[in-house]
Write a protein that holds these residues in place. Structure first.
Motif, short mmCIF file in Angstrom:
data_model
loop_
_atom_site.label_atom_id
_atom_site.label_comp_id
_atom_site.label_asym_id
_atom_site.label_seq_id
_atom_site.Cartn_x
_atom_site.Cartn_y
_atom_site.Cartn_z
N ALA A 167 0.85 -1.19 0.00
CA ALA A 167 0.00 0.00 0.00
C ALA A 167 0.88 1.24 0.00
O ALA A 167 2.07 1.16 0.35
CB ALA A 167 -0.91 -0.01 1.23
N GLY A 206 2.88 4.24 1.27
CA GLY A 206 3.39 4.62 2.59
C GLY A 206 3.69 3.49 3.54
O GLY A 206 3.92 3.72 4.73
N THR A 233 10.34 1.95 -0.03
CA THR A 233 11.60 2.62 -0.35
C THR A 233 12.54 2.62 0.85
O THR A 233 13.74 2.37 0.72
CB THR A 233 11.33 4.06 -0.84
N THR A 273 0.60 -0.31 11.03
CA THR A 273 -0.37 0.78 11.17
C THR A 273 -1.59 0.58 10.27
O THR A 273 -2.58 1.30 10.41
CB THR A 273 0.27 2.14 10.81
N GLU A 274 -1.53 -0.38 9.34
CA GLU A 274 -2.65 -0.59 8.40
C GLU A 274 -3.76 -1.46 8.97
O GLU A 274 -4.82 -1.58 8.35
CB GLU A 274 -2.13 -1.21 7.10
N LYS A 318 7.31 -1.42 10.43
CA LYS A 318 6.97 -0.42 11.47
C LYS A 318 6.68 -1.06 12.81
O LYS A 318 5.85 -0.55 13.58
CB LYS A 318 5.81 0.49 11.00
N LEU A 370 6.38 0.73 16.20
CA LEU A 370 5.17 1.44 16.63
C LEU A 370 4.19 0.55 17.41
O LEU A 370 3.18 1.04 17.92
CB LEU A 370 4.45 2.05 15.42
N HIS A 390 2.41 1.51 20.58
CA HIS A 390 1.52 2.68 20.52
C HIS A 390 0.24 2.40 19.74
O HIS A 390 -0.53 3.32 19.46
CB HIS A 390 2.26 3.86 19.88
N LEU A 391 0.02 1.16 19.34
CA LEU A 391 -1.12 0.82 18.50
C LEU A 391 -2.01 -0.22 19.16
O LEU A 391 -1.55 -1.01 19.99
CB LEU A 391 -0.62 0.22 17.17
N ASP A 392 -3.29 -0.21 18.77
CA ASP A 392 -4.18 -1.32 19.12
C ASP A 392 -4.12 -2.31 17.96
O ASP A 392 -5.03 -2.39 17.15
CB ASP A 392 -5.63 -0.82 19.28
N ARG A 429 12.84 1.96 10.39
CA ARG A 429 13.26 3.11 11.20
C ARG A 429 14.35 2.71 12.20
O ARG A 429 15.37 3.38 12.29
CB ARG A 429 12.04 3.65 11.94
#
Lengths: 228, 228
Positions: B40, B42, B46, B147-148, B170, B173, B176-178, B203
């Motif tokens: 998807a 983002g 890259t 995050t998706e 990612k 993260l 910090h996510l559900d 990252r």
């Protein structure tokens, strides 16, 4: 070969626009304001709808849920006691990557237009083709999640150029990202300086009141005939 | 009407497969292993390439960068001193939402096949159509960012079904996510139990060594003719 292909695409878009105008006329006759709601996969469209569709002041909202396959999002929204209609795009091999005017037209008989004032059409998660196909909407809203990066307006310009509102979602994650919000907003300006922007978080509720108010205001302007 | 449309789609995919086989034969003759790299918008394609393309052991990597418009990603990668070729899909109104075999074929004369052992084709950010169009690849890798959401394998099944490796990006993260990682992996199993999975963060660098090793191993297996 190349020119032929471009002409086929143009003809297809012309045909689509004709059907979109017919949809728009039917929605207008029923007094229903239509929002074409778009984003990349996983940007948070359904979560942002869950936050508002049940309680936009004086606006009865219905949802037309576009997905390649399945009805998971429709089931989430149906729990909020708003009318939800599912539209799947998967008759061909991998499914269509967008809704077009004819698909929405095929769903018209299923839509309870007399029971709603606003129809939100949740498009397939994709930043390219949904922007090319009008479906009969009054306004376009897109979601761009801060996790997607600042460069998206420049990489997917048509989507950003043709939307009326950009919802910048997942702002609760900003402290944990290398994301330059000013740079993102600057990039939006490069392709669509007139686009409104709201910073929101479906998770924390930040900005949700403003998002709900925006929908309420669009419905009011549409009733007054103030949307071209 | 409906049957006719399905037949047109099938014919187009047949024609695409024929060209994809020709591409594959050309890549094989040049001794180049090809990775079709998809996600998807983002999700971090890259960034994940930036982490590895310059130093896969004994594998000289080149990149074919597919975008609707612009060359921002190509410029990022060119700074790593690997050969990068840009392929834009925007001759039609909003641009094509995927690469197809013919577009890759048109780029063949630009590719320095004698100077590389592996070509990574970074596809347009989209979870639908890129999965339908073979371009001549040996393997398919997709990125799914945490995050998706966990539901993406069920909503975009063809993409997950046809890939060899899922990079779950990612992961820094996650606190910090559900986001339920086990549920996501369970959903991958529902559509493609054979898919390999690596947990990574472009990252922080977590999992990047395993990602680099995976590419090295694919190149080795391809040299041995062990990839069908």
């Amino acid at each position: 070969m190349h020119r032929t292909k471009v002409r086929i695409v143009e003809d297809a878009l012309d045909a689509n626009n004709t059907i979109a105008q017919a949809n728009r006329a039917d929605f207008d006759r029923a007094g229903v304001t239509v929002v074409n709601f778009m984003s990349a996969p996983g940007a948070g469209k359904t979560s942002l709808l869950e936050r508002v569709v049940g309680d936009v002041p004086q606006v009865r909202v219905g949802v037309l849920e576009g997905d390649v396959q399945g009805s998971m999002d429709a089931e989430r929204l149906a729990g909020l006691h708003v009318p939800v209609t599912q539209l799947n795009t998967d008759p061909s091999f991998g499914g269509e990557c967008h809704l077009d005017a004819n698909m929405v037209r095929s769903a018209l008989p299923e839509l309870p237009l007399q029971e709603i004032d606003m129809l939100v059409i949740e498009n397939v998660g994709n930043l390219v083709c949904p922007a090319e196909f009008k479906v009969g909407e009054d306004v376009r809203v897109m979601v761009s999640s801060v996790t997607e990066g600042e460069d998206k307006p420049l990489k997917y310009p048509l989507m950003f150029r043709t939307c009326d509102l950009v919802l910048v979602n997942k702002i609760d994650l900003l402290p944990h990202l290398d994301y330059d919000l000013d740079r993102f907003l600057y990039n939006v300006d490069q392709v669509n300086p007139a686009a409104e922007r709201l910073l929101v978080s479906a998770r924390t509720g930040a900005g949700i009141d403003a998002w709900r108010d925006w929908l309420s205001d669009v419905a009011a302007r549409s009733r007054e005939g103030a949307i071209a």
